[in-house]
Motif scaffolding. Structure first.
Motif, PDB file in Angstrom:
ATOM      1  N   ARG A   1       2.170  -1.377  11.401  1.00  0.00           N
ATOM      2  CA  ARG A   1       1.151  -0.504  11.981  1.00  0.00           C
ATOM      3  C   ARG A   1       0.968  -0.810  13.474  1.00  0.00           C
ATOM      4  O   ARG A   1       0.866   0.098  14.309  1.00  0.00           O
TER       5      ARG A   1
ATOM      6  N   SER B 246       0.805  -1.217   0.000  1.00  0.00           N
ATOM      7  CA  SER B 246       0.000   0.000   0.000  1.00  0.00           C
ATOM      8  C   SER B 246       0.843   1.274   0.000  1.00  0.00           C
ATOM      9  O   SER B 246       0.391   2.323  -0.462  1.00  0.00           O
TER      10      SER B 246
ATOM     11  N   SER C 240      -1.468   5.556   8.623  1.00  0.00           N
ATOM     12  CA  SER C 240      -0.977   6.254   7.427  1.00  0.00           C
ATOM     13  C   SER C 240      -1.363   5.506   6.148  1.00  0.00           C
ATOM     14  O   SER C 240      -1.345   4.272   6.106  1.00  0.00           O
ATOM     15  N   TRP C 241      -1.689   6.281   5.098  1.00  0.00           N
ATOM     16  CA  TRP C 241      -2.105   5.666   3.834  1.00  0.00           C
ATOM     17  C   TRP C 241      -1.188   6.024   2.659  1.00  0.00           C
ATOM     18  O   TRP C 241      -1.273   5.422   1.597  1.00  0.00           O
ATOM     19  N   ASP C 242      -0.303   7.029   2.840  1.00  0.00           N
ATOM     20  CA  ASP C 242       0.663   7.367   1.799  1.00  0.00           C
ATOM     21  C   ASP C 242       1.824   8.106   2.447  1.00  0.00           C
ATOM     22  O   ASP C 242       1.831   8.344   3.659  1.00  0.00           O
TER      23      ASP C 242
END
Length: 501
Positions: free
Chosen positions: A212, A81, A137-139
Motif C-alpha cells: 500500500r 486481506s 483497495s479492499w478487494d
C-alpha cells in the motif's frame, strides 16, 4: 533553415519583417507565420532540457506504476486481506490498460480541442487521485477500479505530452529525444523495483502494509511534477491554428530569448513561412477522414507498430514476476532485484540507439529493432521451454531482448506523433495507442496469466512465439511503408489541415 524541394511539400514565400509576423485579414482569419521554422532552427538549450524533464516524467510515473503492479503481484497473492489469484492479477492489470485506452481517447480529443497545457493538469490530477486510492483497495473489484482510473490518467498524459514535446523540440533532435523520453519509463521501473525490495521485506515492514505504501510513492512524485509543469508554455503551433497568433508569437519570442538571448531576425527570408486559416476546432468528420482516408497508409503503420509492441511489452512485463515466482521459485520480496538489470537494458537501448533514428533513419532502425526483438524472444522462449535457463539467465535474456525492444516500442509513439497533421496529432496518438493497446495490451496480460496458471512452460512459450511473430510482422510493415521523417519539420512531414496555398 528549413528547405522544401518537393512540390508537394510546403513552399517558401517571401518573408516580410515580423510585425508581429501576422499578415492576416480579419475577415477570413488567414495568418502567415514562421513559427515552425523558428522553433526548428533553435539549438538545444536549457529550455528544451526543462521541457523534457517536466513532461517526460510521465513515463517515469508509468514505469513506476507498471513495475509496482508486476513486482507487487506476489505480495497481493499473499495478502491476508486480498488473497489474489493469478487470474485476479491479470484482470486488474488489464483494467489498468483498458483505462489507459479510454483515457487516451477521451483526453486525446480534448487535447486537440482545448489545448495541450490544460490537459497536463487534468490528467495528472486524475492519476494522483487514483493511484493514492489504489493504496486503500479492499478487494479485487476496488483494486481493479482504481487501477482503471490510474490508467485513464496515464493514457491522457501520453497524448498531451507526446504532442507537446513533438511541437517544441527542434526537428534534428526529435527522434533521439522522443526515444529517450519514452525510455525513461525504465527509470520509473527501477524506482518501483527498489521500492518493492524495501517495502516488501518482512524485516522492514509488514508486506500487507508495504504494497500500500508503494503505491503512495507515485502520488508523491506526481505532486512534484505538478509544480514542475507550472512554467511549461502552451504549444505555439497549436495556438497559431486556434486563433491566438499574438500569444503564440509572444511565447516563441520568450523561448528565443531564453535559448539564444534575443529574437531571431525573420526579415532576411531565412525562415520558411506558411499560411494558415485559423479555426476554433477541427470537425470530427474531418478528423476521421484525415486519419483513415487521407493518411490510411500511415494509419496502417501506426496500428501495426502499436499493436505489436503493446502485446510484446505488456504480456511479458506485467507477468515477469509471476514467471520468476512460479517457475523459478523466486520469493516475492526478491523480485525487484531481477528487475533492475531488466530496467537498465530497457533504458540503455533508447539512449544508445536513439541517435541512429535521426542519422540512419526511421525505416531502417524501426525494422531492425522490431525484427531483432522478435527473433531474440523466440530464441529465449525456446530455451525457457526446455528448462535450460536459470532465473539469472532468464533475466539476462530479457535484458538483451529489451535493449532492442525498448527503442522499438518508443519508435511506435514517435511514428504516430510525427506523421499526422497538427490538428489531429493528439487524437492520432490516442487512437492508435488505444487500438494497439486494446488489441495487444489488454489481451496480453490476461492471456499470459492463464498460460502461467497452467504451470506448463510449453504453454508460456506459445505466448512468447505469438509476441515474436507480431514484432517480426511489424518490422516488415515498417520497412515497406514507414515514413522517412528524420530531421524534417513536422509541417513538412504532414501539412496542417489549416494550410493555405
Amino acid at each position: 533553415m528549413i528547405r522544401h524541394n518537393n512540390p508537394m511539400e510546403l513552399q517558401q514565400s517571401p518573408a516580410p519583417n515580423y510585425a508581429p509576423v501576422v499578415a492576416a485579414a480579419a475577415a477570413d482569419r488567414i495568418v502567415e507565420t514562421s513559427i515552425p521554422a523558428r522553433l526548428d532552427a533553435l539549438p538545444w538549450s536549457g529550455f528544451h532540457t526543462r521541457v523534457v524533464l517536466a513532461l517526460g516524467i510521465t513515463w517515469i510515473l508509468d514505469g513506476l506504476e507498471v513495475t509496482l503492479a508486476g513486482a507487487l503481484s506476489g505480495a497481493l497473492k499473499q495478502s491476508p486481506s486480498l488473497q489474489f489469484t493469478n487470474l485476479d492479477l491479470g484482470i486488474a492489470n488489464s483494467a489498468y490498460l483498458a483505462g489507459a485506452v479510454l483515457g487516451a481517447l477521451g483526453f486525446g480529443w480534448l487535447t486537440d480541442r482545448i489545448g495541450r497545457k490544460k490537459l497536463f493538469f487534468i490528467t495528472l490530477a486524475l492519476y494522483l487521485s487514483a493511484t493514492a486510492a489504489t493504496a486503500l483497495s479492499w478487494d479485487v473489484g476496488s483494486y481493479a477500479l482504481f487501477r482503471f482510473l490510474t490508467g485513464a490518467g496515464i493514457g491522457g498524459e501520453y497524448t498531451a505530452i507526446n504532442s507537446t514535446i513533438q511541437e517544441l523540440v527542434p526537428a534534428r533532435y526529435r527522434g533521439w529525444t522522443d526515444l529517450v523520453i519514452n525510455g525513461s519509463f525504465w527509470i520509473g521501473a527501477a524506482m518501483g523495483a527498489v521500492a518493492s525490495i524495501v517495502l516488501l521485506d518482512p524485516a522492514v515492514i509488514n508486506p500487507d502494509l508495504g504494497w500500500r505504501l508503494a503505491y503512495l510513492i507515485g502520488a508523491t512524485v506526481g505532486l512534484v511534477v505538478l509544480l514542475m509543469r507550472m512554467w511549461i508554455p502552451e504549444s505555439p503551433r497549436w495556438l497559431m491554428i486556434h486563433g491566438r497568433p499574438d500569444q503564440a508569437h509572444a511565447i516563441v519570442d520568450e523561448i528565443e530569448r531564453s535559448v539564444i538571448g534575443h529574437d531571431q531576425d525573420t526579415s532576411d527570408g531565412r525562415f520558411t513561412k506558411i499560411r494558415l486559416k485559423m479555426r476554433d476546432h477541427t470537425p470530427i468528420r474531418e478528423v476521421v477522414h484525415t486519419l483513415f482516408s487521407a493518411y490510411r497508409q500511415r494509419a496502417l503503420v501506426g496500428l501495426v507498430l502499436m499493436s505489436a509492441q503493446a502485446f510484446f511489452y505488456n504480456a511479458i512485463f506485467f507477468t515477469f514476476a509471476l514467471v520468476l515466482t512460479d517457475f523459478y521459485g523466486i520469493s516475492a520480496d526478491h523480485v525487484g532485484w531481477y528487475l533492475l538489470p531488466f530496467a537498465a537494458g530497457n533504458f540503455l537501448g533508447p539512449l544508445l540507439l536513439g541517435r541512429l533514428f535521426d542519422t540512419l533513419g526511421r525505416r531502417i532502425m524501426i525494422m531492425f529493432t522490431y525484427g531483432v526483438s522478435g527473433l531474440l524472444l523466440a530464441i529465449s522462449g525456446y530455451l525457457f521451454s526446455i528448462g535450460v535457463l536459470t532465473a539469472q539467465g532468464q533475466t539476462i535474456a530479457w535484458m538483451v531482448i529489451f535493449f532492442f525492444a525498448s527503442p522499438a516500442a518508443s519508435a511506435a509513439y514517435l511514428t504516430v506523433s510525427e506523421t499526422f497533421p497538427l490538428e489531429v496529432r493528439a487524437l492520432a496518438i490516442a487512437v492508435f495507442y488505444a487500438v494497439g493497446t486494446g488489441i495487444g495490451g489488454v489481451i496480453g496480460p490476461a492471456l499470459f496469466g492463464v498460460l502461467i496458471d497452467t504451470g506448463s512452460r510449453t504453454s508460456v512459450f506459445a505466448g512468447y512465439l505469438l509476441g515474436s511473430f507480431l514484432m517480426i510482422a511489424a518490422a516488415i510493415v515498417a520497412w515497406r511503408y514507414a515514413v522517412p521523417a528524420e530531421r524534417k519539420s513536422l509541417e513538412q512531414i504532414a501539412r496542417p489541415l489549416a494550410f493555405m496555398e
